[in-house]
Design an enzyme around this catalytic site. Structure first.
Site, mmCIF file in Angstrom:
data_model
loop_
_atom_site.group_PDB
_atom_site.id
_atom_site.type_symbol
_atom_site.label_atom_id
_atom_site.label_comp_id
_atom_site.label_asym_id
_atom_site.label_seq_id
_atom_site.Cartn_x
_atom_site.Cartn_y
_atom_site.Cartn_z
ATOM 1 N N LEU A 138 0.863 -1.171 0.000
ATOM 2 C CA LEU A 138 0.000 0.000 0.000
ATOM 3 C C LEU A 138 0.902 1.224 0.000
ATOM 4 O O LEU A 138 1.970 1.217 0.622
ATOM 5 C CB LEU A 138 -0.899 0.019 1.243
ATOM 6 C CG LEU A 138 -1.924 -1.110 1.388
ATOM 7 C CD1 LEU A 138 -2.641 -0.991 2.735
ATOM 8 C CD2 LEU A 138 -2.933 -1.083 0.249
ATOM 9 N N ASP A 139 0.464 2.283 -0.680
ATOM 10 C CA ASP A 139 1.238 3.514 -0.667
ATOM 11 C C ASP A 139 1.361 4.037 0.757
ATOM 12 O O ASP A 139 0.535 3.730 1.634
ATOM 13 C CB ASP A 139 0.563 4.577 -1.536
ATOM 14 C CG ASP A 139 0.512 4.177 -3.006
ATOM 15 O OD1 ASP A 139 1.362 3.367 -3.430
ATOM 16 O OD2 ASP A 139 -0.381 4.664 -3.718
ATOM 17 N N LYS A 140 2.369 4.875 0.980
ATOM 18 C CA LYS A 140 2.647 5.411 2.316
ATOM 19 C C LYS A 140 1.401 5.973 2.992
ATOM 20 O O LYS A 140 1.141 5.698 4.161
ATOM 21 C CB LYS A 140 3.723 6.494 2.210
ATOM 22 C CG LYS A 140 4.033 7.199 3.518
ATOM 23 C CD LYS A 140 5.066 8.298 3.319
ATOM 24 C CE LYS A 140 5.314 9.054 4.626
ATOM 25 N NZ LYS A 140 6.304 10.147 4.446
#
Length: 325
Positions: A138-140
């Site tokens: 998942l993106d940050k």
């Protein structure tokens, strides 16, 4: 630290005439074809007591094969005592609810303080699994559910399920700009942006990417969506929604500046401007357990910042109506 792997089996007669790497992949499905090929090339495979280092070597059937291999930890990363919101755990897998601001894997600008460092502290044996068992990211600043493999067989099966798009469903909740009247699908390949190397873009030479979406709630100038991925490209939902002119609220890469609807209150605009991350949450994860085959499903509550944003959008819509844009 290295993990020792010792495997042995008799080659069934019906597999006679097939290549060594094909036979071993069928006999030991917990390990990927590429890993088995590496073991063969590294002299870790014996057939009837003799070392075979040619993957294409054909067997007759009836032979006794053995694999004695070591799996080295791919790289030394520091174990760090970082809290994890663990939704589920057994001997083979771990499911976490990732908060915003936490990077999944060390990289440029984020050498530590990541999910990977936290995993190494929580279960040190995971250091022998490539990428510490991380099979999807998942993106940050995207929140929500991630599954992690704690063993190599679990990782092999999870990666295969992801690649085949079988028994592995990821559903997201998002808030985008613009009022959408109906759901649909975006089928558009994604690759690196031509000039912005940290960005992705719809690109005819990119990898296939499909995103399904449906309308969960409409506001006067925004829409709450549920989305499901068929593929898992970097920034996929963010890129696809921007591509159809409905970028996610707060997206620093693809969202652009906040678009205030007419007659919006200052309080509402402050809420909109104050939402500093993409409004995206991995709300549901469903998969077949990689070892037992049991169908499993988890759901993570929408985080407080998105709940507050949703409530502000409802109040703005109630105060101004759908048509006063």
């Amino acid at each position: 630290m290295a993990e020792q792997i010792s495997l042995s089996a008799e080659v069934p007669v019906e597999l006679g005439g097939k290549r060594l790497d094909q036979i071993l992949a069928q006999l030991f499905p917990d390990y990927s074809r590429s890993r088995i090929k590496t073991w063969i090339l590294d002299d870790m495979v014996q057939v009837d007591g003799l070392t075979f280092n040619t993957p294409k070597e054909k067997l007759l059937g009836g032979e006794h094969v053995e694999i004695n291999a070591q799996i080295e930890a791919p790289r030394e990363y520091e174990a760090q005592d970082i809290a994890l919101d663990i939704v589920y755990e057994d001997d083979d897998i771990l499911v976490i609810n990732k908060p915003a601001g936490l990077v999944v894997h060390p990289g440029a600008g984020n050498p530590d303080g990541t999910v990977l460092n936290a995993l190494l502290h929580h279960c040190p044996e995971i250091e022998n699994i490539p990428r510490a068992g991380i099979v999807h990211r998942l993106d940050k600043d995207t929140t929500g559910l991630m599954v992690v493999a704690k063993t190599l067989p679990a990782q092999t099966h999870l990666v295969a399920a992801l690649q085949k798009r079988e028994n592995f469903t990821r559903e997201y909740e998002a808030i985008c700009y613009g009022t959408m009247t109906a759901g649909g699908m975006v089928d558009a390949p994604i690759g690196r942006h031509a000039t912005k190397r940290t960005h992705m873009a719809v690109n005819e030479f990119g990898k296939p990417a499909v995103t399904h979406y449906r309308v969960a709630e409409k506001f006067r100038a925004h829409t709450r969506l549920r989305l499901r991925l068929e593929s898992g490209r970097t920034h996929q939902i963010r890129v696809h929604m921007a591509h159809i002119s409905h970028p996610l609220v707060g997206d620093p890469f693809y969202g652009g500046r906040p678009r205030p609807p007419k007659h919006a209150s200052e309080e509402f605009m402050a809420t909109l401007r104050g939402f500093k991350r993409q409004a995206l949450h991995a709300i549901k994860l469903q998969l077949a357990h990689p070892i037992t085959g049991e169908q499993m499903r988890w759901q993570a509550p929408v985080p407080e910042d998105m709940v507050a944003l949703t409530e502000a959008l409802r109040q703005d819509t109630e105060a101004n109506g759908y048509d006063d844009l």
